[in-house]
Structure formats: structure tokens, C-alpha cells
Design an enzyme around this catalytic site. Structure first.
Site, PDB file in Angstrom:
ATOM      1  N   SER A   8       0.848  -1.196   0.000  1.00 43.45           N
ATOM      2  CA  SER A   8       0.000   0.000   0.000  1.00 43.45           C
ATOM      3  C   SER A   8       0.887   1.252   0.000  1.00 43.45           C
ATOM      4  CB  SER A   8      -0.938  -0.048   1.211  1.00 43.45           C
ATOM      5  OG  SER A   8      -1.994   0.861   1.058  1.00 43.45           O
ATOM      6  N   GLU A  26      -2.258  -3.345  -7.544  1.00 48.14           N
ATOM      7  CA  GLU A  26      -3.447  -3.664  -6.737  1.00 48.14           C
ATOM      8  C   GLU A  26      -4.016  -2.344  -6.255  1.00 48.14           C
ATOM      9  OE1 GLU A  26      -3.926  -3.434  -3.114  1.00 48.14           O
ATOM     10  OE2 GLU A  26      -2.125  -2.200  -3.000  1.00 48.14           O
ATOM     11  N   HIS A  46      -5.385  -5.792  -0.831  1.00 50.85           N
ATOM     12  CA  HIS A  46      -5.645  -5.258   0.503  1.00 50.85           C
ATOM     13  C   HIS A  46      -6.484  -6.220   1.345  1.00 50.85           C
ATOM     14  CE1 HIS A  46      -3.895  -1.375  -0.435  1.00 50.85           C
ATOM     15  NE2 HIS A  46      -4.173  -0.956   0.787  1.00 50.85           N
TER      16      HIS A  46
END
Lengths: 355, 302
Positions: free
Chosen positions: B110, B205, B275
Site C-alpha cells: 500500500s 493492486e 488489501h
């Protein structure tokens, strides 16, 4: 203590009841609706062949929608107003066309825009609305005819794709302003700032001297600068990074605005500007309106827009906050790609097109 | 040449820092206990459990904490407690001169994509994209994704197999793996942390974005030339996607497919990098083999 950040309060303190004077013109506002003054002489900053001709009475404005869907009905107030200004207005098939969120498929939108820029009978192009979609068609557009015969392209938000692309590839000025979806249904009862903002599109299009004044704001960093005005929606400026449309800001006056983003997202975009060296060699910075999405509870970002900007900018240029450009009623038309003079002082802020 | 930090042995020390968002100490307990159970020593940084508004500390505190972990001879790997937002605020303040001489695995995903990209593009040092502290909670420490992190830390070469997706573009590729969170990858374009993707296998992602925003970011990757010379493309999980009032009309996977269908390299969708729980540890900067076949996708570390 810094000055009140609200555009309306600061305004009221200084020139209450005279909001329309914000946008000054060589012609008194009461008389301009019928006037089409001769275009001012160009400075040497822009080659004459780069300059889209200013509009005269009877000239044709085409409406096309390269991004989001808008109905014909929603375009009517803009059509009526621009005809009232003395122009002929035509629309293409993308107005009212719908492919989910878009005003037609990519091919339909690209073809609509292509025809408008190629058609010698069309003198300026007003976009229906923003939303999303310009990036999906920009590389399908052939600007060869446009580069030879420039015309004004009018819009903002997603249309920042066009402003930046045209600025970088061709150096041709464009008009950053409200689009069809921002014309009020009922002008008689519209907010005066909205009426003035829409009036400023006509002033830009007809070549009036554009001068924008703002009361003093002690959050500003004072100074003077002259340079080509570039900018637009911050997310879109970031979106163009690394592409052929990437906005080069060295030696320019940059303006930015955004809407509906979380403060941390805006901070990230400003870091992108800083780290891609777009803030290092500016002549001046104009921070427009940022109606941000409130932080989620417990996730308070804790920094104001002023803090986010000030911590990232180089020390040498003037900075004006709370300028009336953005996703708000008060959103004045600006000529991207033309030379402007910016004076930010304890007397207020003046931005004037000098190109 | 890519520098591969030394893999860990039992008894080695893992430091935990939070360079971005706030992470309550108790939410990292399952993580620290598991790392200890694996035989590692754990040193929590000052930012773990600390809070300054949204962040795990002021920029200075977060920078100092990570700097100390990067420089400390006694720390063998750095696990980021969580992402969120904030690594990009301190990346240019970090001094990697000691780290370059004594590289160590930096682990996270992330917002930690900023570190992965920065380390690889500037120093050609490999780093580990994988689960962070919160993923160990609620029994997560037992799942195969956390186990994949354990094995990656010990230097066991990964061989991940998943079922295919109807949108997959079959093919085989070998190349250095780069990638991470899509928003961060595009946010880094034009900056000193920007990654070159030519001849690489790229993975992306995302979480919590509008479909049109994902489409827009994929267009940015394409227009900045980051898609055309890939060896392969791995589309990870795109969780909690949102749509606008006027719907976009496609899923994110369909939108991405439209953008990449003309490329000849293999593309797979819904790969378990995300996630969500499904988040295999992969190493940015390390060479992998990607095989996308009908009903089977294999990502094998070389």
C-alpha cells in the site's frame, strides 16, 4: 491571525455590494453585453499564428462533450445565453448521447471533438461538462488543422487534459472556465458571482482586457510576477505526468483547483507536483478553490490547505490563496497559455492578462 | 545488478515502524507474537502505537524512526506496521547511505509502495511487498499468505499457483518483478522514486477507489509508456471498488482488459496480491517466471 478564508466574507468587507467590480473591464459592465471590441494587440510573447481569433457577433460556438454525459435540456441555458451574446450556437451528437457515464463511446466523443476542431465554420468550442473521459480520447485527436487554424476551446475540470495537452504540444491559448452545465436555469435569480463568472467567458472570447482583483489575504505571499498562465484541475495535472501532455511549469504562473478529494489525497498530489519539480521554478502560484471531502472520523489529516502548500513551495515567488477559480459558483474565465501579470500585495491581489 | 538483502535466520531482529498512518500497539500484538514464535527478535519503533492526528507521528518522528531502523546494525529487517498515507511526505528526508552499505529487507505494501519504488529505482535494492501487522490479526497468522511472508523472509523461493480468470491473456514471461499500489505508482511518476517498467513484470493492486479513477490511473500508466514494454502484467485484487451515480458500465477488470488487450504479453487478473487476506509476499526487484495458462496462473521466483 490570518484573514478569514471565506471568499464571501473577505469580499464583503472590502467591496460590499460591488461584487461585479471584481472582474473589471475596459468597458463598463452595463454596456458590454452588446459590445464586441477590437482584439487588443498581441505582445511578443505569443506568435500571432498561435492566437485563436477573438469572436465577433454572428460567430459560431460549437458545443461538444468529450467527457461526461449531459442532456440537451441541461445545455439550453448555455445555448440561450451565448445566443443572447450575439453568437450562433450549434451542438453535435454527443450532446444528449449517453454511454453509461460518458457522452457516447470513446469513438463518438473523439469524432465529435475532431469535427468541431476541423470545421472552419466553427469559431470556438464550448464543452458540455467535465466528469471523466477526455484522457480516453486525447490521443485519438488529430490537431493538425487546429494547429494551423486555432480556435478557443472552453472548459475546465476534466477539460484540463485539453488545456495542458494543447499548451504543451502547440502553445495555443485556451479558456479555462465554466461549461454548459454551470449556466443557471434562471439568470434573474442566480448568484451574482455566478452571473459574473459566466459573463467573463464572453469577455475572454471577445478579447476584452481581463483583469481580476481580490481583496488582501494575509495568508498570501506577496510579490509580483509576469509569466504565461497555465494550470487547471490538480488531479488532472498529476494524471498527465510522464505523458506527452505533461505540463511544464518552469517560468510560468501556475493555478490549481480541485474538488471532492480527501485532504490527504490533495497533499499527495501536491507532493507529486513538488517531487516532479513543478513547483521549483514557477513565476507565481495561484491556489484556487478546493472543496475537499471531509476526513473520515478518526482519520483527521490535521493540516490546512495553506500548510500543505506552503511547506512545499520554493521561496521566491508570489502565492495567492482563495482565488475564484474552481468547482464553485464564482469561477472566472482565465486564458491559459497567455501572459499574465500577478501582483499579490497588502493592497490585494491583481491578476491581469497582458499577453 | 540488483542487491538482494540477506535473508533472515532465527535469532535475527525485525524492527517494526509506521512511516505513514497511526497503528495502535495492540493491533500489532498478533504480529509481534508471531514473529517471535518464528524465532525472531522484535524491536518496536517509536512510531508503533504513537499518534499525531492521522499519522503515527509528526513527519520528523516518522522520519527519525525509520532512519534509525535503516541505520541500526542490529536490525536485520524492517516490517512496516501499516500503510495509510505519509511515506511520500518523508521519503526525500531519508538518508539511505548506510542502508546501501548494509541493505535489509523492507516489508509492507500500500503506502509502502513509495519505499519499494524508491529503493529499486535509486539503489537497485530488492524489497518485500507483503502483509503488514494488521494481517496477522483474527487468526490471520495461520493463513498461507502470512506463511508466504515467513518463507520469503527465510529465503525460500516462492512458487504461487492460482486459478485463472476468464479475462486472462495467456503466455509465459520471465523478468524482474516491480509494482505495488496503483495510486502510488502513478503518484510517483515524474518524481525521483518513479520506477522504469521496461522488460519487467508489473503488478498492481488497489482498494477503495472509484472505477473511473482506476481507469484513469491505468490510462496514465499507458500514456506514460509504462505498459507497452512489459514482459508480463499481474492485476492483483481491486477491493471495495465504488461507482459513480452515472455508472461506469464496466468492472475494473473489464476496463483494464480493454486497455491491455492489444499487448502480446501475458496478463492475469485477480492474482492474490491485495488489501484483503489474499496477499502473497513478493519481492520487488527479483526475477520471476509468470505462466498464464488456461485455469492456472503460476508466479515462480527464479
Amino acid at each position: 491571525m490570518v484573514a478569514n478564508n471565506s471568499p464571501f466574507n473577505t469580499f464583503d468587507i472590502r467591496i460590499s455590494m460591488k461584487r461585479k467590480d471584481f472582474l473589471t473591464s475596459v468597458i463598463p459592465l452595463a454596456t458590454i453585453s452588446a459590445a464586441f471590441p477590437k482584439a487588443p494587440e498581441l505582445s511578443q510573447s505569443l506568435a500571432p499564428n498561435k492566437m485563436p481569433p477573438y469572436l465577433k457577433k454572428g460567430d459560431v460556438i460549437g458545443i461538444t462533450c468529450p467527457s461526461g454525459y449531459i442532456s440537451m435540456e441541461e445545455c439550453l441555458p448555455a445555448i440561450n445565453k451565448m445566443e443572447e451574446w450575439g453568437f450562433t450556437v450549434i451542438t453535435d451528437n454527443t450532446v444528449g448521447a449517453r454511454d453509461f457515464t460518458f457522452a457516447g463511446t470513446d469513438d463518438e466523443r473523439a469524432s465529435g471533438f475532431q469535427k468541431m476542431i476541423d470545421d472552419p465554420a466553427i469559431n470556438a468550442i464550448m464543452l458540455g461538462r467535465g466528469g471523466y473521459g477526455a484522457i480516453r480520447i486525447i490521443d485519438k485527436i488529430n490537431f493538425r488543422n487546429f494547429a494551423k487554424h486555432p480556435k478557443w476551446i472552453i472548459g475546465f475540470s476534466d477539460a484540463t487534459v485539453f488545456h495542458c495537452h494543447i499548451q504543451q504540444k502547440f502553445g495555443i491559448p485556451t479558456i479555462h472556465s465554466k461549461m454548459c452545465n454551470s449556466f443557471p436555469l434562471d439568470f434573474a435569480n442566480a448568484d451574482q458571482t455566478q452571473i459574473d463568472s459566466i459573463g467573463s467567458i464572453r469577455q475572454c472570447l471577445t478579447g476584452e482586457n481581463m483583469k481580476y482583483e481580490r481583496p488582501v489575504n494575509f495568508e498570501n505571499r506577496f510579490g509580483e510576477a509576469t509569466g504565461i498562465l497555465v494550470g487547471g484541475n490538480l488531479s488532472v495535472i498529476e494524471l498527465l505526468d510522464g505523458s506527452v501532455s505533461d505540463l511544464k511549469t518552469d517560468g510560468k504562473i501556475l493555478f490549481i483547483e480541485d474538488v471532492g478529494e480527501y485532504p490527504y489525497k490533495i497533499d499527495g498530489m501536491l507532493w507529486n507536483l513538488k517531487r516532479s519539480k513543478k513547483l521549483d521554478h514557477l513565476k507565481g502560484l495561484i491556489v484556487g478553490q478546493f472543496r475537499m471531502k471531509p476526513d473520515d472520523p478518526g482519520e483527521e489529516f490535521g493540516k490546512s490547505l495553506w500548510e500543505m502548500v506552503m511547506e512545499k513551495i520554493a521561496p521566491h515567488y508570489p502565492v495567492c490563496f482563495d482565488f475564484p477559480v474552481g468547482h464553485v459558483k464564482e469561477n472566472y474565465a482565465l486564458k491559459c497559455g497567455m501572459k499574465h501579470k500577478l501582483v499579490v500585495s497588502d493592497k490585494g491581489t491583481i491578476l491581469e492578462c497582458v499577453g | 545488478m540488483v542487491t538482494i538483502p540477506p535473508y533472515l535466520n532465527p535469532g535475527d531482529t525485525i524492527g517494526i515502524v509506521c512511516p505513514a498512518g497511526f497503528m495502535p500497539f495492540e493491533k500489532a500484538l498478533a504480529c509481534t507474537e508471531t514473529l517471535k514464535a518464528w524465532g525472531f527478535r522484535v524491536v518496536p519503533g517509536k512510531t508503533l502505537g504513537n499518534q499525531y492526528h492521522y499519522f503515527s507521528g509528526t513527519d520528523e518522528q516518522r522520519c527519525d524512526d525509520l532512519q534509525q531502523m535503516l541505520d541500526d546494525e542490529n536490525i536485520d529487517a524492517i516490517l512496516c506496521g501499516r500503510g495509510g498515507y505519509g511515506t511520500g511526505r518523508i521519503i526525500d528526508k531519508l538518508d539511505f547511505s548506510k542502508f546501501v552499505k548494509r541493505p535489509k529487507w523492507v516489508i509492507g505494501f500500500s503506502d509502502i509502495t513509495v519505499l519499494h519504488c524508491h529503493l529499486f529505482s535509486n539503489y537497485k535494492i530488492a524489497s518485500m511487498h507483503g502483509p503488514m501487522a494488521a494481517a496477522f490479526n483474527d487468526g490471520g497468522f495461520q493463513n498461507e499468505y502470512i506463511q508466504s511472508l515467513h518463507e520469503a523472509l527465510l529465503g525460500k523461493k516462492a512458487d504461487y499457483k492460482t486459478v485463472g480468470n476468464v479475462l486472462d491473456q495467456p503466455g509465459k514471461a520471465k523478468g524482474i518483478l516491480v509494482g505495488g499500489n496503483l495510486s502510488l505508482l502513478v503518484n510517483l511518476i515524474g518524481t525521483p522514486s518513479d520506477i522504469q517498467t521496461k522488460n519487467k513484470i508489473l503488478f498492481v493492486e488497489e482498494v477503495g477507489e472509484y472505477i473511473y479513477a482506476v481507469d484513469r490511473m491505468m490510462y496514465q500508466l499507458k500514456r506514460s509508456g509504462k505498459l507497452e514494454n512489459l514482459k508480463g502484467l499481474i492485476i492483483g485484487g481491486f477491493s471495495d471498488m465504488k461507482d459513480t451515480t452515472l455508472p461506469f458500465g464496466q468492472t475494473v477488470q473489464e476496463a483494464i482488459k480493454d486497455l491491455v488487450k492489444d499487448y502480446k504479453y501475458p496478463v492475469c487478473f485477480d492474482f492474490p496480491i491485495s488489501h484483503e487476506k489474499q496477499n502473497f509476499a513478493v519481492k520487488v526487484g527479483i526475477k520471476y517466471k509468470l505462466n498464464v495458462a488456461k485455469n492456472l496462473v503460476e508466479l515462480k521466483e527464479l
